[in-house]
Design a protein around this motif. Structure first.
Motif, PDB file in Angstrom:
ATOM      1  N   LEU A  17       0.836  -1.202   0.000  1.00 22.54           N
ATOM      2  CA  LEU A  17       0.000   0.000   0.000  1.00 22.54           C
ATOM      3  C   LEU A  17       0.875   1.257   0.000  1.00 22.54           C
ATOM      4  CD1 LEU A  17      -2.918  -0.964   2.424  1.00 22.54           C
ATOM      5  CD2 LEU A  17      -2.612  -1.490   0.002  1.00 22.54           C
ATOM      6  N   LEU A  18       1.985   1.195   0.744  1.00 16.14           N
ATOM      7  CA  LEU A  18       2.889   2.348   0.804  1.00 16.14           C
ATOM      8  C   LEU A  18       3.528   2.616  -0.554  1.00 16.14           C
ATOM      9  CD1 LEU A  18       4.402   4.481   2.544  1.00 16.14           C
ATOM     10  CD2 LEU A  18       6.219   2.776   2.779  1.00 16.14           C
ATOM     11  N   ILE A  19       3.969   1.543  -1.206  1.00 12.54           N
ATOM     12  CA  ILE A  19       4.568   1.705  -2.537  1.00 12.54           C
ATOM     13  C   ILE A  19       3.561   2.365  -3.472  1.00 12.54           C
ATOM     14  CG2 ILE A  19       5.364   0.438  -4.583  1.00 12.54           C
ATOM     15  CD1 ILE A  19       6.585  -1.631  -2.598  1.00 12.54           C
ATOM     16  N   GLY A  20       2.330   1.891  -3.411  1.00 11.14           N
ATOM     17  CA  GLY A  20       1.282   2.458  -4.258  1.00 11.14           C
ATOM     18  C   GLY A  20       1.064   3.929  -3.968  1.00 11.14           C
ATOM     19  N   LYS A  21       1.039   4.270  -2.679  1.00  8.76           N
ATOM     20  CA  LYS A  21       0.828   5.674  -2.307  1.00  8.76           C
ATOM     21  C   LYS A  21       1.960   6.550  -2.821  1.00  8.76           C
ATOM     22  CE  LYS A  21      -1.839   5.259   1.939  1.00  8.76           C
ATOM     23  NZ  LYS A  21      -1.882   5.454   3.385  1.00  8.76           N
ATOM     24  N   MET A  22       3.203   6.021  -2.707  1.00  6.73           N
ATOM     25  CA  MET A  22       4.344   6.834  -3.156  1.00  6.73           C
ATOM     26  C   MET A  22       4.307   7.039  -4.657  1.00  6.73           C
ATOM     27  SD  MET A  22       7.374   5.751  -0.526  1.00  6.73           S
ATOM     28  CE  MET A  22       8.316   7.223  -0.851  1.00  6.73           C
ATOM     29  N   LEU A  23       3.863   6.019  -5.388  1.00 10.81           N
ATOM     30  CA  LEU A  23       3.727   6.179  -6.835  1.00 10.81           C
ATOM     31  C   LEU A  23       2.675   7.236  -7.153  1.00 10.81           C
ATOM     32  CD1 LEU A  23       3.891   2.398  -7.833  1.00 10.81           C
ATOM     33  CD2 LEU A  23       5.586   4.158  -8.430  1.00 10.81           C
ATOM     34  N   ALA A  24       1.567   7.188  -6.382  1.00  7.49           N
ATOM     35  CA  ALA A  24       0.495   8.158  -6.629  1.00  7.49           C
ATOM     36  C   ALA A  24       0.970   9.574  -6.317  1.00  7.49           C
ATOM     37  CB  ALA A  24      -0.729   7.800  -5.787  1.00  7.49           C
ATOM     38  N   TYR A  25       1.645   9.711  -5.172  1.00 10.71           N
ATOM     39  CA  TYR A  25       2.174  11.032  -4.806  1.00 10.71           C
ATOM     40  C   TYR A  25       3.134  11.552  -5.870  1.00 10.71           C
ATOM     41  CZ  TYR A  25       0.544  11.858  -0.019  1.00 10.71           C
ATOM     42  OH  TYR A  25      -0.210  12.146   1.069  1.00 10.71           O
ATOM     43  N   ALA A  26       4.060  10.672  -6.293  1.00  3.91           N
ATOM     44  CA  ALA A  26       5.045  11.096  -7.284  1.00  3.91           C
ATOM     45  C   ALA A  26       4.347  11.524  -8.567  1.00  3.91           C
ATOM     46  CB  ALA A  26       6.036   9.963  -7.548  1.00  3.91           C
ATOM     47  N   GLY A  27       3.341  10.748  -8.953  1.00  3.73           N
ATOM     48  CA  GLY A  27       2.577  11.096 -10.154  1.00  3.73           C
ATOM     49  C   GLY A  27       1.914  12.453 -10.015  1.00  3.73           C
ATOM     50  N   MET A  28       1.331  12.670  -8.831  1.00  2.00           N
ATOM     51  CA  MET A  28       0.657  13.950  -8.592  1.00  2.00           C
ATOM     52  C   MET A  28       1.659  15.103  -8.670  1.00  2.00           C
ATOM     53  SD  MET A  28      -1.740  15.082  -5.385  1.00  2.00           S
ATOM     54  CE  MET A  28      -0.413  15.423  -4.248  1.00  2.00           C
ATOM     55  N   HIS A  29       2.824  14.875  -8.059  1.00  2.00           N
ATOM     56  CA  HIS A  29       3.839  15.932  -8.093  1.00  2.00           C
ATOM     57  C   HIS A  29       4.345  16.204  -9.506  1.00  2.00           C
ATOM     58  CE1 HIS A  29       4.752  15.219  -3.558  1.00  2.00           C
ATOM     59  NE2 HIS A  29       3.659  15.909  -3.773  1.00  2.00           N
ATOM     60  N   GLN A  30       4.201  15.207 -10.386  1.00  2.00           N
ATOM     61  CA  GLN A  30       4.594  15.415 -11.783  1.00  2.00           C
ATOM     62  C   GLN A  30       3.478  16.076 -12.584  1.00  2.00           C
ATOM     63  OE1 GLN A  30       6.967  11.353 -12.054  1.00  2.00           O
ATOM     64  NE2 GLN A  30       6.550  12.167 -14.082  1.00  2.00           N
ATOM     65  N   LYS A  65       0.360  14.902 -12.837  1.00  2.00           N
ATOM     66  CA  LYS A  65      -0.578  13.949 -13.432  1.00  2.00           C
ATOM     67  C   LYS A  65      -1.846  13.838 -12.572  1.00  2.00           C
ATOM     68  CE  LYS A  65       2.605  12.306 -16.371  1.00  2.00           C
ATOM     69  NZ  LYS A  65       2.504  12.338 -17.815  1.00  2.00           N
ATOM     70  N   GLU A  66      -2.890  13.294 -13.182  1.00  2.00           N
ATOM     71  CA  GLU A  66      -4.083  12.907 -12.426  1.00  2.00           C
ATOM     72  C   GLU A  66      -3.821  11.514 -11.853  1.00  2.00           C
ATOM     73  OE1 GLU A  66      -6.607  14.859 -12.029  1.00  2.00           O
ATOM     74  OE2 GLU A  66      -6.257  16.391 -13.558  1.00  2.00           O
ATOM     75  N   VAL A  67      -4.192  11.307 -10.587  1.00  2.00           N
ATOM     76  CA  VAL A  67      -3.895  10.008  -9.974  1.00  2.00           C
ATOM     77  C   VAL A  67      -5.071   9.522  -9.126  1.00  2.00           C
ATOM     78  CG1 VAL A  67      -1.426  10.519  -9.845  1.00  2.00           C
ATOM     79  CG2 VAL A  67      -2.871  11.023  -7.881  1.00  2.00           C
ATOM     80  N   SER A  68      -5.125   8.215  -8.949  1.00  2.00           N
ATOM     81  CA  SER A  68      -6.013   7.649  -7.933  1.00  2.00           C
ATOM     82  C   SER A  68      -5.308   6.451  -7.310  1.00  2.00           C
ATOM     83  CB  SER A  68      -7.360   7.230  -8.532  1.00  2.00           C
ATOM     84  OG  SER A  68      -7.215   6.064  -9.313  1.00  2.00           O
ATOM     85  N   TRP A  69      -5.597   6.241  -6.040  1.00  2.00           N
ATOM     86  CA  TRP A  69      -5.028   5.121  -5.283  1.00  2.00           C
ATOM     87  C   TRP A  69      -6.185   4.427  -4.585  1.00  2.00           C
ATOM     88  CZ3 TRP A  69      -5.337   4.215   0.020  1.00  2.00           C
ATOM     89  CH2 TRP A  69      -4.473   3.239   0.547  1.00  2.00           C
ATOM     90  N   LEU A  70      -6.361   3.163  -4.881  1.00  2.00           N
ATOM     91  CA  LEU A  70      -7.490   2.430  -4.311  1.00  2.00           C
ATOM     92  C   LEU A  70      -6.960   1.212  -3.559  1.00  2.00           C
ATOM     93  CD1 LEU A  70     -10.628   2.149  -4.233  1.00  2.00           C
ATOM     94  CD2 LEU A  70     -10.394   0.682  -6.242  1.00  2.00           C
ATOM     95  N   PRO A  71      -7.138   1.166  -2.248  1.00  2.00           N
ATOM     96  CA  PRO A  71      -6.608   0.027  -1.500  1.00  2.00           C
ATOM     97  C   PRO A  71      -7.430  -1.223  -1.753  1.00  2.00           C
ATOM     98  CG  PRO A  71      -7.912   1.409  -0.055  1.00  2.00           C
ATOM     99  CD  PRO A  71      -7.889   2.099  -1.401  1.00  2.00           C
ATOM    100  N   SER A  72      -6.860  -2.381  -1.456  1.00  2.00           N
ATOM    101  CA  SER A  72      -7.617  -3.618  -1.618  1.00  2.00           C
ATOM    102  C   SER A  72      -8.817  -3.498  -0.724  1.00  2.00           C
ATOM    103  CB  SER A  72      -6.811  -4.832  -1.203  1.00  2.00           C
ATOM    104  OG  SER A  72      -6.127  -4.591   0.004  1.00  2.00           O
ATOM    105  N   TYR A  73      -9.926  -3.404  -1.317  1.00  2.00           N
ATOM    106  CA  TYR A  73     -11.127  -3.157  -0.574  1.00  2.00           C
ATOM    107  C   TYR A  73     -12.214  -3.831  -1.360  1.00  2.00           C
ATOM    108  CZ  TYR A  73     -15.074  -0.779   1.366  1.00  2.00           C
ATOM    109  OH  TYR A  73     -16.278  -0.533   1.949  1.00  2.00           O
ATOM    110  N   GLY A  74     -12.372  -5.099  -1.112  1.00  2.00           N
ATOM    111  CA  GLY A  74     -13.317  -5.832  -1.919  1.00  2.00           C
ATOM    112  C   GLY A  74     -12.949  -7.287  -1.863  1.00  2.00           C
ATOM    113  N   PRO A  75     -13.575  -8.085  -2.706  1.00  2.00           N
ATOM    114  CA  PRO A  75     -13.340  -9.516  -2.648  1.00  2.00           C
ATOM    115  C   PRO A  75     -11.880  -9.860  -2.899  1.00  2.00           C
ATOM    116  CG  PRO A  75     -14.840  -8.952  -4.449  1.00  2.00           C
ATOM    117  CD  PRO A  75     -14.524  -7.703  -3.733  1.00  2.00           C
ATOM    118  N   GLU A  76     -11.142  -8.975  -3.600  1.00  2.00           N
ATOM    119  CA  GLU A  76      -9.747  -9.275  -3.888  1.00  2.00           C
ATOM    120  C   GLU A  76      -8.897  -9.249  -2.624  1.00  2.00           C
ATOM    121  OE1 GLU A  76     -11.332  -6.635  -4.848  1.00  2.00           O
ATOM    122  OE2 GLU A  76     -10.154  -4.831  -4.496  1.00  2.00           O
TER     123      GLU A  76
END
Lengths: 362, 192, 259
Positions: free
Chosen positions: B16-29, B31-42
């Motif tokens: 989850l942290l890796i995903g957040k850092m990718l999203a943050y980095a994208g935002m700082h570049q 870009k439009e970003v979204s981060w969705l945690p495993s929240y569901g049957p997966e």
């Protein structure tokens, strides 16, 4: 203010504070715990009050008391907790008190599950509690829109002196997206001092009595007529929706709200690359529902497809809007399963190629 | 242009942290970003995962069934998501914890022994940063310098952690050749 | 000759000069008056908000000459919490019956007291549901005949009457908890003193306060008013002892293990 990456639930809490709300009463339930958690930390920083109530029943009655005292107040919960609040929502509407209620919907019925759902549509839009009333219902599709709609919800609640739901699915509550809070935000409706609030009677105004009891039949009916006139105004003035690709030609018109509409938008973009023309109408206000806009948008389409995370709730309003003038198809997932863009795109193809069966009500 | 990816591993591996850092980095570049945690049957099946979308345009569906890239930090994650990755995409496999070969042949498989590299650096807890660096190197979804800035910002109060994490990040990036392959794992998103 | 008349008794300014709907012989009126007198004497009427319950006192918002809110059944302590947290400068009281407070609203009263909300609860216990027509209440006495206990309250099935004052004083949170009665003038005088203390604790921002007041229901008990007063004395007082159970200054009265 610069963009900040925030979870939907946290953005909702921050938006409430920036809208001038300094009172939150709530009870833990997944998947919206980040709202009370965030506010338990944030409210004291801004001189506000956070109270963890003993139940949703108590929390919803605490917002009744605080709203009656003239302050901006809100609570949040998820489906089973919202069911417990229905009594208070009816009283809020009956006593004409402004309050914001955030429902981060989870799958039901009963205890159901903690996964995302949109199965509280009928509860939110058609009353839920007893008596003739409607709450305004706003459904965000992104974290930014959740924050924006929470701010608007406070203004609408104050303007109409009526409860307002912000109805999000679990995805909107749980996902992180960039969000930007406007520093200088003006109310979206002209708001007057709350001279009706019970704040201690110094005989400078009529005595304030916050009440929904009218034992005389004629008096009660007059009260109901007044309420209905207010709801008619809301239906006239507060319809919100967005269209995507409505300007061009399209064969299928998709109706979806919340994050499901985003899934459908991705599906539509991919379909259009393949030369399949579809468009989307996304209701943002679920009450009032954009009946007129939907009727007009459906004229260009040969069929309408409703996509929901439920067994088919909003589709009833689509039927009401279209009155049988277009075939209505439905794609729904329940129990926390999500609709994927691929699934939505495949359903559009099914509709166009005659493999989908029309949904009929009665 | 849209990058979308699933980052998956055991709870605690830092997916989850890796995903957040990718999203943050994208935002700082920008870009439009979204981060969705495993929240569901997966969520079932022993993996914690998140879906990250980094796009030039407002993010459509934050739910991605067929991602363009996958970071599989452990075996259950590879088992679960390997077949879902789009042809032409990238799968980064953490070979320290995945004891089989990926079977897909229609996409790019990149390997990194994230835990072993972190152990060799004397920083076993830095395996997530090794994996993050390798993922950035293998996919180019964000610029490494944005991630570096993010690490400096995140650990600003603990300079020792900044250095340790950056060392791990760069080691991961180097381990996969550090190819800023912007053409991989990314496809144009429609023209409408 | 100068006018030497002096008013020694009058209508409290905190009570509206209207005819109440209460039955003849019911002691709600006395309790209303005492609450109003205390609000006058403390000089807080103009910053008071009262919360009316569901029950016989549902129309209390028509009787108190103050801003009022009407709560749903049992939730008055939650509503009062909302008001007080929104406006800590206000003096907030609830006026609740036994069905409202001790049955459907048990959760709200317990947690309101346990959070130590600085509000005052006036709890009128007449051992029966009055407004709905005389059904069994959680405080109905053993053997007492009501419309839903036609053979008398059977404690083997319905349990014993709940002693709210005693229950609340087991909470560790500082509070003022007392029980009074109004069926004899002396009790009424003492009870008004309890109410004054209860509101004073709130005005001083000290603690939660509740005064339970034993009241009559001649109509639903099927007794003439004088006999109803005697019934309070003979049947209720022995089970619901009068007095102060807890003050914010007193030691905690946590129950002790029996062995």
């Amino acid at each position: 203010m610069a963009k900040k990456l925030m979870k939907g639930c946290e953005a909702i809490g921050e938006a409430a504070i920036r809208a001038g709300c300094r009172l939150f009463f709530g009870y833990p339930i997944t998947p919206q715990n980040e709202i009370p958690e965030y506010l338990s930390q944030r409210m004291p920083q801004v001189g506000g009050t956070f109270v963890q109530a003993e139940s949703e029943v108590a929390a919803s009655n605490m917002i009744y008391g605080a709203a009656g005292a003239g302050e901006r107040v809100f609570t949040s919960s998820s489906s089973p907790g919202i069911s417990l609040m229905q009594e208070a929502v009816s009283y809020l509407a009956g006593a004409e008190l402004p309050a914001v209620i955030v429902n981060i919907m989870r799958a039901g019925p009963g205890l159901g599950g903690i996964l995302p759902s949109q199965a509280d549509y009928l509860q939110a839009t058609k009353g839920g509690g007893h008596g003739d009333f409607n709450a305004i219902v706003l459904a965000p599709w992104s974290v930014q829109e959740a924050a924006d709609l929470v701010a608007d919800a406070f203004d609408l609640a104050d303007f109409y002196r009526n409860p307002v739901y912000v109805l999000g699915d679990g995805l909107v509550g749980q996902m992180m997206e960039p969000v930007e809070f406007r520093d200088e935000r003006q109310p979206i409706r002209p708001l007057e001092p709350k001279t009706w609030a019970s704040t201690g009677w110094k005989k400078d105004r009529p005595r304030a009595v916050i009440n929904s009891l009218y034992l005389d039949a004629d008096t009660l009916e007059r009260h109901n007529v007044d309420l209905q006139a207010k709801f008619a105004t809301i239906r006239r003035d507060e319809v919100r929706w967005q269209g995507y690709h409505l300007d061009g030609d399209y064969d299928v018109l998709i109706i979806a709200y919340g994050t499901v509409a985003r899934v459908c938008l991705t599906a539509v973009e991919e379909l259009r690359e393949k030369g399949i023309n579809a468009a989307i109408l996304r209701p943002i206000s679920l009450y009032p529902f954009p009946y007129q806009a939907l009727r007009e948008a459906a004229q260009k389409a040969s069929a309408v497809l409703v996509v929901e995370l439920s067994a088919g709730q909003m589709v009833q309003d689509v039927h009401l809007a279209l009155q049988g003038s277009r075939p209505v198809h439905f794609l729904g997932r329940t129990g926390g399963n999500l609709v994927s863009p691929e699934e939505a795109a495949a359903k559009v193809a099914d509709v166009l190629e005659g493999r989908s069966v029309e949904v009929r009500h009665a | 242009m849209q990058h979308d990816m699933i980052i998956a591993g055991f709870g605690g591996q830092g997916a989850l942290l890796i995903g957040k850092m990718l999203a943050y980095a994208g935002m700082h570049q920008g870009k439009e970003v979204s981060w969705l945690p495993s929240y569901g049957p997966e969520m079932r099946g022993g993996t914690a995962n998140c879906t990250v979308v980094i796009s030039d345009r407002p993010v459509g569906s934050p739910v991605i069934k067929t991602p363009r890239a996958l970071l599989a930090l452990n075996l259950p994650s590879l088992d679960k998501f390997e077949d879902l990755v789009r042809p032409g995409g990238v799968i980064l496999v953490n070979t320290s914890l995945v004891n089989r070969e990926a079977h897909r042949t229609d996409l790019k498989i990149v390997k990194v022994a994230a835990n072993d590299i972190a152990n060799d650096l004397g920083n076993p807890r830095g395996a997530n940063m090794v994996a993050l660096g390798a993922f950035v190197g293998a996919t180019g979804v964000v610029d490494l310098c944005e991630v570096e800035a993010l690490v400096r910002e995140t650990f600003a109060r603990k300079p020792a952690l900044v250095e340790a994490n950056l060392t791990a990040l760069f080691a991961g990036f180097a381990a996969v050749g550090g190819a800023m392959a912007d053409d991989v794992a990314a496809t144009p998103v429609g023209n409408s | 000759m100068p006018d030497r008349t002096q008013a020694v008794f009058g209508y409290p300014s905190a009570l509206r000069d209207v005819t109440t709907h209460y039955c003849p012989g019911c002691t709600h009126g006395v309790i209303h008056r005492m609450v109003a007198e205390v609000l006058d004497e403390l000089g807080v009427r103009s910053r008071t908000v009262g919360v009316a319950p569901v029950g016989c006192a549902v129309l209390a918002y028509d009787y108190f000459n103050a801003d009022m809110q009407q709560a749903s059944h049992g939730r008055a302590p939650a509503v009062a919490t909302g008001i007080k947290r929104a406006r800590p400068d206000l003096v907030v009281f609830t006026y609740q019956g036994d069905g409202d407070l001790a049955s459907i609203g048990m959760s709200e009263i317990l947690h309101c007291a346990n959070r130590g909300e600085k509000v005052t609860v006036v709890f009128v216990n007449n051992a029966i549901y009055g407004m709905t027509g005389g059904q069994m209440a959680p405080t109905t006495m053993p053997g007492q005949v009501t419309t839903t206990s036609p053979l008398g309250r059977d404690v083997r099935l319905a349990g014993e009457p709940i002693r709210m004052a005693e229950m609340l004083c087991t909470l560790r949170t500082p509070a003022f908890v007392a029980r009074g009665a109004v069926h004899r003038p002396l009790h009424a005088v003492r009870t008004k003193d309890l109410l004054r203390r209860a509101f004073t604790y709130q005005v001083e921002d000290r603690c939660f306060s509740m005064v339970e007041i034993l009241s009559t229901c001649p109509t639903n008990w099927g007794l003439p008013p004088q006999e109803a007063c005697d019934w309070v004395e003979q049947t209720m007082v022995p089970y619901f002892p009068l007095g102060i159970f807890k003050t914010p200054d007193g030691s905690d009265r946590a129950p002790r293990p029996v062995w």
